[in-house]
Design a protein around this motif. Structure first.
Motif, mmCIF file in Angstrom:
data_model
loop_
_atom_site.group_PDB
_atom_site.id
_atom_site.type_symbol
_atom_site.label_atom_id
_atom_site.label_comp_id
_atom_site.label_asym_id
_atom_site.label_seq_id
_atom_site.Cartn_x
_atom_site.Cartn_y
_atom_site.Cartn_z
ATOM 1 N N GLY A 61 7.218 -3.023 11.688
ATOM 2 C CA GLY A 61 6.199 -2.033 11.997
ATOM 3 C C GLY A 61 6.050 -0.924 10.985
ATOM 4 N N ALA A 62 6.856 -0.961 9.890
ATOM 5 C CA ALA A 62 6.807 0.144 8.929
ATOM 6 C C ALA A 62 5.662 0.009 7.935
ATOM 7 C CB ALA A 62 8.138 0.248 8.178
ATOM 8 N N ALA A 63 5.314 -1.212 7.560
ATOM 9 C CA ALA A 63 4.285 -1.411 6.544
ATOM 10 C C ALA A 63 2.903 -1.037 7.083
ATOM 11 C CB ALA A 63 4.279 -2.864 6.073
ATOM 12 N N GLY A 64 2.018 -0.634 6.164
ATOM 13 C CA GLY A 64 0.635 -0.379 6.533
ATOM 14 C C GLY A 64 0.186 1.062 6.445
ATOM 15 N N CYS A 65 1.013 1.947 5.908
ATOM 16 C CA CYS A 65 0.648 3.367 5.848
ATOM 17 C C CYS A 65 -0.533 3.620 4.923
ATOM 18 C CB CYS A 65 1.856 4.195 5.416
ATOM 19 S SG CYS A 65 3.280 4.024 6.514
ATOM 20 N N THR A 66 -0.531 2.950 3.769
ATOM 21 C CA THR A 66 -1.655 3.110 2.849
ATOM 22 C C THR A 66 -2.929 2.532 3.453
ATOM 23 O OG1 THR A 66 -0.230 3.100 0.896
ATOM 24 C CG2 THR A 66 -2.546 2.512 0.567
ATOM 25 N N LEU A 67 -2.812 1.368 4.077
ATOM 26 C CA LEU A 67 -3.959 0.758 4.739
ATOM 27 C C LEU A 67 -4.532 1.690 5.796
ATOM 28 C CD1 LEU A 67 -5.831 -1.585 5.586
ATOM 29 C CD2 LEU A 67 -3.968 -2.390 7.077
ATOM 30 N N GLU A 68 -3.677 2.279 6.619
ATOM 31 C CA GLU A 68 -4.151 3.157 7.681
ATOM 32 C C GLU A 68 -4.888 4.360 7.113
ATOM 33 O OE1 GLU A 68 -2.448 5.005 11.853
ATOM 34 O OE2 GLU A 68 -1.055 4.712 10.183
ATOM 35 N N ASN A 69 -4.327 4.959 6.077
ATOM 36 C CA ASN A 69 -4.995 6.097 5.450
ATOM 37 C C ASN A 69 -6.331 5.701 4.846
ATOM 38 O OD1 ASN A 69 -3.581 8.904 5.160
ATOM 39 N ND2 ASN A 69 -1.913 7.408 5.173
ATOM 40 N N ARG A 70 -6.398 4.535 4.242
ATOM 41 C CA ARG A 70 -7.665 4.077 3.659
ATOM 42 C C ARG A 70 -8.719 3.850 4.734
ATOM 43 N NH1 ARG A 70 -5.169 -0.195 -0.792
ATOM 44 N NH2 ARG A 70 -4.696 1.377 -2.404
ATOM 45 N N LEU A 71 -8.301 3.307 5.866
ATOM 46 C CA LEU A 71 -9.248 3.068 6.947
ATOM 47 C C LEU A 71 -9.760 4.382 7.533
ATOM 48 C CD1 LEU A 71 -7.499 0.055 8.725
ATOM 49 C CD2 LEU A 71 -9.614 -0.002 7.403
ATOM 50 N N PHE A 72 -8.874 5.350 7.717
ATOM 51 C CA PHE A 72 -9.319 6.664 8.192
ATOM 52 C C PHE A 72 -10.202 7.335 7.138
ATOM 53 C CE2 PHE A 72 -5.986 6.714 11.567
ATOM 54 C CZ PHE A 72 -6.793 7.138 12.609
ATOM 55 N N ARG A 73 -9.861 7.160 5.873
ATOM 56 C CA ARG A 73 -10.690 7.712 4.792
ATOM 57 C C ARG A 73 -12.102 7.135 4.850
ATOM 58 N NH1 ARG A 73 -9.294 5.216 -0.800
ATOM 59 N NH2 ARG A 73 -10.331 3.513 0.309
#
Length: 288
Positions: free
Chosen positions: A178-190
């Motif tokens: 569950g740790a991976a995906g922080c950059t993806l999440e920020n990009r989606l919110f962006r």
């Protein structure tokens, strides 16, 4: 507390003198959550007025809490954390993290949580509660910001472990579920931010990374919303947020809160497994 002479130079022993009492720890937990008035504390803890008065007096005498007058007739005080008290918040969160893993969990290091578990129940119980009015965190520019935008109709606050860590290689090299995906999440919110902004909804991202680390990421990724640093674990302590230890540091598990302008938490998404769906849901709930 009676101490052996050798304990006079032991920091662990000296800290135990201050916070080793069961009630002292729980009082500090509640003050960190924003319950700073006597009757609030008594109600949350179910503690007699006599015992609570004694414990508060000890914590004030130790310099962990300070009294602040808020009413003169009759005289009433709020009990607030001093700098010394704020320095204990990482200890409280570390205790919670240890218990979540070893007492309430099976010992596994994970960045997610099972439905129906203690962390799941604790986070979802936040719905309908209010954030402390003085809860401010440093932004990527180093300046403190309110975690809730006072000028927005609502604030979407999402917490994430960290960017630029080995688990961000897309392979999950850290082995932490569950740790991976922080950059993806920020990009989606962006990418969704223009829609949030048009609807008068603020977006705040929070991690335990330091402001300069967040600033570098925000610049590289053109992040248009504030990234706030909870390196001192003030938000984690205030909301009793679930954490895990990764890359040698306590990290916030991924969750999303939708918070009204009056600081009331309206919606909670935890755990966050499907990141695109979670961002889309946050957009729908916040702008509905």
């Amino acid at each position: 507390m009676r101490m052996h002479n050798a304990d006079e130079t032991c920091g662990i022993a000296q800290a135990a003198v201050v916070v080793g009492d069961w009630w002292n720890v729980l009082i500090l937990r509640e003050v960190a959550r924003g319950h700073v008035r006597f009757d609030e504390l008594a109600g949350e803890l179910g503690l007699s007025r006599k015992v609570l008065t004694e414990r508060l007096g000890r914590l004030v005498a130790r310099g962990v809490l300070r009294r602040s007058l808020y009413q003169r007739r009759p005289v009433r005080y709020e009990y607030l954390l001093t700098d010394s008290g704020l320095g204990l918040l990482p200890l409280l969160v570390a205790m919670q993290d240890w218990a979540d893993r070893w007492v309430l969990g099976d010992g596994t290091v994970t960045a997610t949580a099972p439905d129906g578990g203690a962390e799941h129940a604790r986070v979802h119980a936040l719905t309908g509660t209010r954030l402390p009015s003085d809860l401010r965190l440093p932004g990527a520019d180093g300046k403190e910001r309110d975690v809730v935008d006072p000028d927005a109709a609502a604030t979407v606050l999402f917490t994430y472990p960290a960017t630029g860590i080995p688990w961000e290689d897309g392979i999950g090299g850290s082995g932490i579920e569950g740790a991976a995906g922080c950059t993806l999440e920020n990009r989606l919110f962006r990418d969704a931010w223009p829609s949030f902004h048009e609807s008068g909804v603020a977006v705040h991202g929070v991690s335990t990374q330091l402001p300069y680390e967040q600033a570098a990421f925000a610049q590289a990724e053109s992040v248009p919303y504030p990234l706030l640093s909870d390196a001192d674990l003030r938000l984690a302590a205030a909301l009793r947020l679930p954490t895990f230890r990764g890359a040698g540091q306590l990290r916030l598990k991924r969750l999303i809160l939708v918070i009204d302008a009056d600081r009331t938490i309206r919606h909670v998404r935890f755990p966050v497994g499907d990141i695109p769906d979670a961002v889309q849901q946050a957009q729908h709930l916040a702008t509905a």
